[in-house]
Enzyme design. Structure first.
Site, PDB file in Angstrom:
ATOM      1  N   GLU A  67       0.807  -1.222   0.000  1.00  0.00           N
ATOM      2  CA  GLU A  67       0.000   0.000   0.000  1.00  0.00           C
ATOM      3  C   GLU A  67       0.843   1.276   0.000  1.00  0.00           C
ATOM      4  O   GLU A  67       0.462   2.280  -0.567  1.00  0.00           O
ATOM      5  CB  GLU A  67      -0.936   0.030   1.223  1.00  0.00           C
ATOM      6  CG  GLU A  67      -1.941  -1.099   1.273  1.00  0.00           C
ATOM      7  CD  GLU A  67      -1.432  -2.270   2.111  1.00  0.00           C
ATOM      8  OE1 GLU A  67      -2.249  -3.056   2.571  1.00  0.00           O
ATOM      9  OE2 GLU A  67      -0.202  -2.352   2.280  1.00  0.00           O
TER      10      GLU A  67
ATOM     11  N   ASP B 213      25.423  14.576 -27.401  1.00  0.00           N
ATOM     12  CA  ASP B 213      25.780  15.434 -28.518  1.00  0.00           C
ATOM     13  C   ASP B 213      27.192  15.968 -28.269  1.00  0.00           C
ATOM     14  O   ASP B 213      27.745  15.814 -27.173  1.00  0.00           O
ATOM     15  CB  ASP B 213      24.761  16.570 -28.627  1.00  0.00           C
ATOM     16  CG  ASP B 213      25.064  17.501 -29.777  1.00  0.00           C
ATOM     17  OD1 ASP B 213      25.495  17.015 -30.835  1.00  0.00           O
ATOM     18  OD2 ASP B 213      24.873  18.718 -29.622  1.00  0.00           O
TER      19      ASP B 213
ATOM     20  N   ASP C  17      21.829  19.697 -26.317  1.00  0.00           N
ATOM     21  CA  ASP C  17      21.514  21.099 -26.033  1.00  0.00           C
ATOM     22  C   ASP C  17      20.885  21.838 -27.204  1.00  0.00           C
ATOM     23  O   ASP C  17      20.519  22.997 -27.076  1.00  0.00           O
ATOM     24  CB  ASP C  17      22.784  21.843 -25.611  1.00  0.00           C
ATOM     25  CG  ASP C  17      23.661  22.209 -26.799  1.00  0.00           C
ATOM     26  OD1 ASP C  17      23.745  21.401 -27.744  1.00  0.00           O
ATOM     27  OD2 ASP C  17      24.248  23.311 -26.784  1.00  0.00           O
TER      28      ASP C  17
ATOM     29  N   ASP D 125      18.786  18.020 -31.183  1.00  0.00           N
ATOM     30  CA  ASP D 125      18.821  16.985 -30.140  1.00  0.00           C
ATOM     31  C   ASP D 125      17.448  16.719 -29.538  1.00  0.00           C
ATOM     32  O   ASP D 125      17.264  15.725 -28.826  1.00  0.00           O
ATOM     33  CB  ASP D 125      19.779  17.399 -29.009  1.00  0.00           C
ATOM     34  CG  ASP D 125      21.202  17.541 -29.476  1.00  0.00           C
ATOM     35  OD1 ASP D 125      21.654  16.661 -30.226  1.00  0.00           O
ATOM     36  OD2 ASP D 125      21.864  18.529 -29.111  1.00  0.00           O
TER      37      ASP D 125
ATOM     38  N   ASN E  28      -0.239  -5.702   8.676  1.00  0.00           N
ATOM     39  CA  ASN E  28       0.244  -5.097   7.431  1.00  0.00           C
ATOM     40  C   ASN E  28       0.546  -3.617   7.615  1.00  0.00           C
ATOM     41  O   ASN E  28       1.553  -3.094   7.121  1.00  0.00           O
ATOM     42  CB  ASN E  28      -0.802  -5.305   6.338  1.00  0.00           C
ATOM     43  CG  ASN E  28      -0.285  -4.974   4.961  1.00  0.00           C
ATOM     44  OD1 ASN E  28       0.791  -5.429   4.578  1.00  0.00           O
ATOM     45  ND2 ASN E  28      -1.031  -4.180   4.210  1.00  0.00           N
TER      46      ASN E  28
END
Length: 863
Positions: free
Chosen positions: A279, A321, A578, A582, A671
């Site tokens: 959970e 790059d 950059d 790219d 639990n």
């Protein structure tokens, strides 16, 4: 590839004349081709985004667990489960608009107006009204509005680094080009490029989404596939759902077959289902990732997508790059050589005088001035001839310390043709055929190193009106480079040592790519080019990317193909870039990074932004991602093994005992307390071995761990059952209480054992995890002896029973420590082994940052 066509051929294909279009023709073509803009991406509403995330397997399991918890009377527990899930889905939905924002940033970076010839005259029109066949004119400072073929050029240069990776301004002129690479298309203008000098008239060949720029936008607008973290959670959700279904149905069928109450059996079965559900996983992951983001911010990394931290920890290949990422994208003077190829300051000094007095303020002139900042002192400009791209030279006539001097600089072959002598030290000698060939050889050698050379020549002038640029004295060659960033070599070495394979994907010349790779310490053999990639099918490319680590002259879509080929081979791919070119690669990579100073498009498309120019922050980010991933896995591994073992014991006991081994409310309490004990996991320590190699969730390894450690705990649970029933004759209430205490003690204390592959006394838990675990254990041990215990169905056991439970717990912890190394064994990462076989590389054992050997079984991850 319109640039490979002659203007008359392109006109025939477009159906236009040499003078452009009429207004009516343009209107007709606009209806056919559509506006010169990019299609907007389809935007899902918030409700649809929430619904999509809610339908994930793990989300469905948690929703079911929350509803079942509420139906069994635990409103608070159910509300907590639903609230945690809702918070997690809400955060993901908010982050979903990232790709759409990237595409919008790309659209806003283009021109708004264009100068176009219509009805025989140039006029300014909205850029959206351009169509193929239009004739446009662009000038210095303009953003090119469409892809176009140059018809006439007057000294035009364009900055295309963001589009093609070429760091130098590119001269554009008419003529045929055979190359299929946009980076070599000197006769073409591309939408989004910036005109730096001169002007040109060009024929529009493509608009909107059909341009190179438009292809980048289209890729950003595509819906991205699931990230590695999302795939891992989906696999986990499906696994938990299957285990829950099998266990619950099995318990229900067996109890009903033995004549037990159907309603009681059903409540018990759904309680088991909740017990198997992690959970708190959304909360644990969110807190862990958020803490990782804060730690990365301190290391100058801004995280835009929290899950990307986990993905960075899984990364096995980093594609980067060149221009602006590995290099500074600032041209510098690398060498100043005399005609014999010997280092000499005079060519650079005279070049700086010419640049300071009459340069075009381009990057080469700026580099000359920066290298010799005081060179122009004492000199006065008399006359200048700006750089002529037809003659490929420029000159100044200056009066200074050496008298009235004509200084010419430009392309080596153009300057060399005007020279009749060359300088050697203080002497001037005739320039013969052998000397000319030697100078040309020096220029070729510089080009082979990826350096761009210009020649500098001079001559004393007789008077201010002299304009003859013949009979010059060759002073030498100035060589320029786009140098690697400081720290780039060390950062890439750190990534390589950490098991991340680095590949350079550039739009620049392959020779330049090879030279840069050598400068930053990357050992590359073959450099694959864009045209070669274009000639391969996907299967052939997938084979090549396993062995080739450097690529040149790649177009944006070819970068995407390389990324996808790596992903098809099982790699988790990061992309560092950059520029606009790219952006598609950033979009399709598993985790994307950009740098400070990058184009707005790249920063919008990236998951993370490196604020410091030193790429060492990328390596630090990888380590932080692995640390975060390791702590997330601790929760998954602990919960899977403990919950599975505990629920398996309950299922076995429920099948044979005449009473329920635990009441549904006691199962839910068990639990809840166990989950609370793990709240400190996001702040836990991680051993260096766990961050020394790429990490990826291995479902088989997790199943192995749960299959070993879960049944091991069940063995000691069964021992507890035997002692309680046969040794002490415990009734239902005492039995449930004693087993609750044993179950809580073994589940919580074993955290110390299984959280690490090392001995627990050598790798102690962090303070936060120790506090949360001990606090939960204290509550669990005290609860049966409080007034609330009776309401929960507990009864205080006799001291002898408590001593027996303590002994069984100690035996279990010892057994868990003995079995743990076998349970944590993992498989070698297939892709790494494949890479070693493909390249013939001898695989080295990975080492930790402190130099200690890597242990293959560390932290339950696969290498």
């Amino acid at each position: 590839m319109f640039w490979t066509l002659a203007p008359e051929v392109l006109r025939a294909r477009l159906g236009c004349g040499p003078d452009g279009l009429t207004a009516s023709e343009a209107e007709r073509l606009l209806a056919r081709h559509g506006p010169n803009r990019d299609a907007k991406a389809r935007v899902d509403g918030a409700a649809r985004a929430v619904l999509r995330r809610s339908s994930e397997p793990l989300a469905l399991v948690l929703i079911a667990a929350g509803l079942v918890t509420i139906l069994t009377g635990d409103w608070a527990g159910g509300a907590v489960i639903i609230a945690i899930l809702a918070l997690s889905i809400g955060l993901d939905t908010i982050q979903e608009g990232q790709a759409l924002r990237a595409a919008e940033a790309l659209r806003q970076s283009v021109a708004l107006k264009a100068e176009v010839r219509r009805d025989g005259a140039f006029r300014v029109v909205p850029v959206e009204g351009l169509v193929p066949g239009d004739v446009i004119r662009v000038r210095a400072g303009d953003i090119v509005p469409a892809d176009a073929l140059v018809l006439a050029s007057f000294g035009l240069t364009a900055a295309e680094a963001a589009l093609t990776g070429e760091p130098y301004p590119v001269g554009k002129r008419p003529g045929l080009v055979a190359s299929a690479s946009p980076a070599e298309a000197t006769n073409a203008l591309f939408r989004g490029a910036v005109v730096q000098s001169g002007e040109a008239v060009a024929l529009v060949a493509a608009t909107g989404r059909d341009t190179v720029f438009g292809a980048a936008v289209a890729s950003l607008s595509e819906e991205a596939g699931p990230s590695p973290f999302q795939r891992d959670l989906r696999d986990l959700g499906l696994l938990i759902a299957r285990l829950t279904l099998v266990l619950v149905l099995g318990v229900l069928v067996v109890r009903v077959a033995f004549g037990r109450s159907v309603i009681e059996s059903l409540l018990f079965a759904v309680a088991l289902a909740v017990g198997l559900t992690p959970e708190l996983l959304p909360m644990i992951t969110t807190v862990t990732l958020a803490r990782g983001a804060l730690r990365m911010a301190h290391r100058k990394v801004i995280v835009k997508r929290l899950a990307a931290i986990h993905d960075l920890g899984e990364m096995t290949v980093l594609c980067t790059d060149k221009t602006g990422t590995l290099t500074s994208a600032e041209i510098t003077l690398a060498r100043s050589l005399d005609p014999a190829g010997t280092a000499a300051p005079r060519p650079a000094r005279l070049g700086a005088v010419a640049a300071a007095l009459g340069g075009d303020r381009g990057p080469l002139d700026a580099a000359l001035v920066q290298a010799s900042p005081g060179a122009a002192t004492g000199w006065r400009l008399v006359r200048q001839r700006p750089f002529d791209y037809a003659q490929r030279t420029g000159s100044v006539l200056a009066d200074g310390p050496e008298g009235l001097t004509l200084i010419v600089k430009g392309a080596p072959e153009a300057v060399l043709a005007r020279c009749t002598a060359h300088r050697s030290g203080e002497a001037v000698s005739a320039l013969g055929a052998s000397e000319r060939e030697a100078v040309s050889a020096h220029v070729r050698a510089l080009a082979a190193e990826g350096l761009r050379g210009i020649a500098v020549a001079s001559r004393l002038a007789l008077g201010p009106a002299e304009a003859d640029e013949a009979d010059l004295v060759l002073e030498g060659i100035c060589a320029f480079a786009d140098p690697p960033k400081a720290g780039a070599a060390a950062a890439l070495a750190a990534l390589t040592d950490a098991g991340v394979r680095v590949k350079v994907l550039s739009g620049d010349d392959p020779v330049v790519v090879r030279r840069l790779a050598g400068l930053v310490g990357l050992s590359v053999g073959e450099v694959l080019t864009g045209p070669e990639v274009a000639g391969m099918d996907d299967e052939a490319l997938a084979a090549q990317v396993r062995r080739v680590d450097a690529y040149g002259r790649l177009s944006p879509d070819q970068k995407v193909r390389v990324v996808k080929a790596l992903q098809a081979g099982g790699e988790v791919v990061g992309f560092l870039g950059d520029g606009i070119n790219d952006a598609p690669g950033l979009r399709h990579a598993d985790v994307s990074l950009s740098v400070a100073g990058a184009s707005g498009v790249a920063q919008a498309a990236a998951d993370m932004i490196l604020l410091a120019p030193d790429l060492a922050v990328a390596a630090a980010g990888v380590a932080e991602g692995r640390r975060t991933s390791a702590n997330i896995l601790k929760y998954i591994r602990m919960g899977a093994s403990s919950n599975f073992g505990n629920m398996l014991s309950m299922a076995l006991a429920a099948a044979v005992l005449p009473f329920l081994p635990m009441l549904p409310i006691q199962i839910l309490l068990n639990n809840l307390l166990y989950d609370l004990s793990e709240l400190g996991i996001p702040f836990d320590r991680v051993r260096p071995e766990a961050i020394a190699h790429p990490q990826a969730w291995d479902r088989q390894a997790l199943l192995r761990f749960a299959a070993v450690m879960g049944p091991l705990s069940s063995v000691f649970d069964l021992l507890t059952f035997g002692v309680l029933l046969l040794g002490f004759g415990a009734g239902p209430e005492v039995f449930r209480t004693a087993w609750f205490l044993e179950s809580m003690a073994t589940q919580i204390l074993v955290i110390v054992v299984i959280r690490t592959a090392a001995r627990p006394w050598r790798d102690r838990p962090g303070p936060a995890l120790a506090i949360s675990s001990l606090a939960a254990l204290a509550v669990a041990l005290a609860l049966p002896f409080t007034p609330l215990g009776g309401w929960l169905g507990f009864a205080a056991p006799a001291p002898a029973i408590l001593i027996a439970v303590a002994g069984i717990t100690a035996l279990y912890l010892a057994a868990a420590e003995v079995v743990k190394p076998w349970a944590m064994k993992t498989r070698a990462l297939k892709t790494r082994a494949m890479a070693s076989r493909e390249t013939g590389e001898r695989q080295r054992p990975l080492a930790t940052p402190q130099g200690r050997p890597f242990r293959a079984d560390t932290e339950g991850w696969r290498r």
